[in-house]
Design an enzyme around this catalytic site. Sequence first.
Site, PDB file in Angstrom:
ATOM      1  N   SER A   1       0.848  -1.198   0.000  1.00 42.37           N
ATOM      2  CA  SER A   1       0.000   0.000   0.000  1.00 42.37           C
ATOM      3  C   SER A   1       0.881   1.243   0.000  1.00 42.37           C
ATOM      4  CB  SER A   1      -0.897   0.005   1.241  1.00 42.37           C
ATOM      5  OG  SER A   1      -1.457   1.295   1.390  1.00 42.37           O
TER       6      SER A   1
ATOM      7  N   HIS B   1      -1.490  -1.339  -4.077  1.00 40.31           N
ATOM      8  CA  HIS B   1      -2.725  -0.954  -3.388  1.00 40.31           C
ATOM      9  C   HIS B   1      -2.745   0.568  -3.206  1.00 40.31           C
ATOM     10  CE1 HIS B   1      -6.089  -1.959  -0.650  1.00 40.31           C
ATOM     11  NE2 HIS B   1      -5.647  -0.974   0.112  1.00 40.31           N
TER      12      HIS B   1
ATOM     13  N   ASP C   1      -4.870   3.643  -1.700  1.00 42.31           N
ATOM     14  CA  ASP C   1      -5.935   3.996  -0.762  1.00 42.31           C
ATOM     15  C   ASP C   1      -6.478   5.385  -1.068  1.00 42.31           C
ATOM     16  OD1 ASP C   1      -6.074   1.720   1.104  1.00 42.31           O
ATOM     17  OD2 ASP C   1      -3.987   2.236   1.504  1.00 42.31           O
TER      18      ASP C   1
ATOM     19  N   MET D   1      -9.077   8.137  -0.028  1.00 44.85           N
ATOM     20  CA  MET D   1      -9.880   8.534   1.139  1.00 44.85           C
ATOM     21  C   MET D   1     -10.416   9.941   0.921  1.00 44.85           C
ATOM     22  SD  MET D   1      -7.527   7.219   4.282  1.00 44.85           S
ATOM     23  CE  MET D   1      -6.517   5.730   4.164  1.00 44.85           C
TER      24      MET D   1
ATOM     25  N   HIS E   1      -8.508   1.033  -3.546  1.00 49.71           N
ATOM     26  CA  HIS E   1      -9.384   0.820  -2.389  1.00 49.71           C
ATOM     27  C   HIS E   1     -10.040   2.157  -2.065  1.00 49.71           C
ATOM     28  CE1 HIS E   1      -9.508  -0.103   2.243  1.00 49.71           C
ATOM     29  NE2 HIS E   1     -10.719  -0.030   1.710  1.00 49.71           N
TER      30      HIS E   1
ATOM     31  N   MET F   1     -12.167   4.414  -0.065  1.00 44.29           N
ATOM     32  CA  MET F   1     -12.806   4.650   1.235  1.00 44.29           C
ATOM     33  C   MET F   1     -13.510   5.987   1.119  1.00 44.29           C
ATOM     34  SD  MET F   1      -9.632   3.277   3.481  1.00 44.29           S
ATOM     35  CE  MET F   1      -8.566   3.340   2.055  1.00 44.29           C
TER      36      MET F   1
ATOM     37  N   MET G   1     -11.322  -5.947   5.893  1.00 45.90           N
ATOM     38  CA  MET G   1     -10.514  -4.959   6.615  1.00 45.90           C
ATOM     39  C   MET G   1     -10.139  -5.508   7.989  1.00 45.90           C
ATOM     40  SD  MET G   1      -9.984  -2.347   4.704  1.00 45.90           S
ATOM     41  CE  MET G   1      -9.153  -1.372   5.952  1.00 45.90           C
TER      42      MET G   1
ATOM     43  N   ASP H   1      -6.582  -6.403   4.571  1.00 48.61           N
ATOM     44  CA  ASP H   1      -5.961  -5.076   4.579  1.00 48.61           C
ATOM     45  C   ASP H   1      -5.942  -4.510   5.990  1.00 48.61           C
ATOM     46  OD1 ASP H   1      -5.045  -2.537   4.009  1.00 48.61           O
ATOM     47  OD2 ASP H   1      -6.830  -1.927   2.891  1.00 48.61           O
TER      48      ASP H   1
HETATM   49  C1  DX5 Z   1      -6.060   1.699   5.895  1.00 43.90           C
HETATM   50  C2  DX5 Z   1      -5.710   1.324   4.487  1.00 43.90           C
HETATM   51  C3  DX5 Z   1      -4.618   0.352   4.373  1.00 43.90           C
HETATM   52  C4  DX5 Z   1      -3.303   0.802   4.936  1.00 43.90           C
HETATM   53  C5  DX5 Z   1      -2.678  -0.392   5.561  1.00 43.90           C
HETATM   54  O1  DX5 Z   1      -7.305   2.296   5.900  1.00 43.90           O
HETATM   55  O2  DX5 Z   1      -6.825   0.789   3.825  1.00 43.90           O
HETATM   56  O3  DX5 Z   1      -4.443  -0.079   3.038  1.00 43.90           O
HETATM   57  O4  DX5 Z   1      -2.422   1.335   3.994  1.00 43.90           O
HETATM   58  O5  DX5 Z   1      -1.544   0.008   6.234  1.00 43.90           O
HETATM   59  P1  DX5 Z   1      -0.775  -0.997   7.195  1.00 43.90           P
HETATM   60  O6  DX5 Z   1      -0.344  -2.163   6.376  1.00 43.90           O
HETATM   61  O7  DX5 Z   1       0.355  -0.177   7.705  1.00 43.90           O
HETATM   62  O8  DX5 Z   1      -1.739  -1.398   8.285  1.00 43.90           O
HETATM   63 ZN    ZN Z   2      -6.446  -0.144   1.848  1.00 43.99          ZN
END
Ligand code: DX5
Ligand code: ZN
Length: 265
Positions: free
Chosen positions: A49, A75, A77, A79, A108, A110, A179, A217
């Site tokens: 990620s 990956h 993220d 947000m 991903h 969010m 998650m 994740d």
């Molecule tokens: C959190 C993200 C993850 C995050 C995971 O909301 O969806 O993808 O990057 O990070 P680690 O592996 O550090 O928990």
């Molecule tokens: Zn993620």
Amino acid sequence: MARRAVPPRRPRAYDRAVPTGSKRRAHPADRRTRRHTMLRMSSPMIAPSILSADFSRLGAEIEAVGGPDGADWVHVDVMDNHFVPNLTLGLPVVESLLRATTIPLDCHLMIDDPARWAPPYAEAGAYNVTFHAEASDDPVAVAKDIRAAGGKAGLAIKPGTAFDPYIEILKEFDTLLVMSVEPGFGGQSFIAEVLDKARAARRLVDSGELRLVVEIDGGINADTIEQAAAAGVDCFVAGSAVYNAADPAEALRKLRAQAAAVPRV
Ligand code: DX5
Ligand code: ZN
């Protein structure tokens, strides 16, 4: 001078998860052979990620985890500071990343209102577009739009969201993202209780009732990846465990080797 042979591609979870005969746009990551399709076990997939990468040099950070033994997916993220209390990046950055790498992007989302915002990621060329069950009134319609736009559709569920109510609609999806932390931030502690959901999904995939990649994740690192692998996870997202390591590529390979060494029932 003799040319170096190209190493054979490792079989990946999608080799057995994607129905044949799909009319969706082919992606290089879709290449598969009969032999791969027939394999019961495939190599664990690792999706670093970039949330934990240096945002000022994302192209180089992605390149650092590439190569034949490198990332299966990257990956990303997304947000929106509404669905989660954090803000990262959006479609323009993803479009730039798509120009910078050939590694499939695992987006991903969010975000609120995935019906409006998710399909454009697939149109842009993101390989897998995952949105949250909790953010959608009609997840099947969103999945159909993502697939029609040429992407794989993923459904994410938060730690407190039950899996069973979604079993039926997961027939319309290519990925289930379990998650294992509350979405929003990297570097949180792994919530082992969610593994019951991964086990349940694994059973349904192995019985043929579902055809999807089981992805996890949050909090995946050298201390937690084995229990997730034992639960039947196919694809492991790892942010801080990869990008906070001195050598991210080496950290990724070690995680994959750890997961691969775990016997799957
Ligand atoms: C959190 C993200 C993850 C995050 C995971 O909301 O969806 O993808 O990057 O990070 P680690 O592996 O550090 O928990
Ligand atoms: Zn993620």
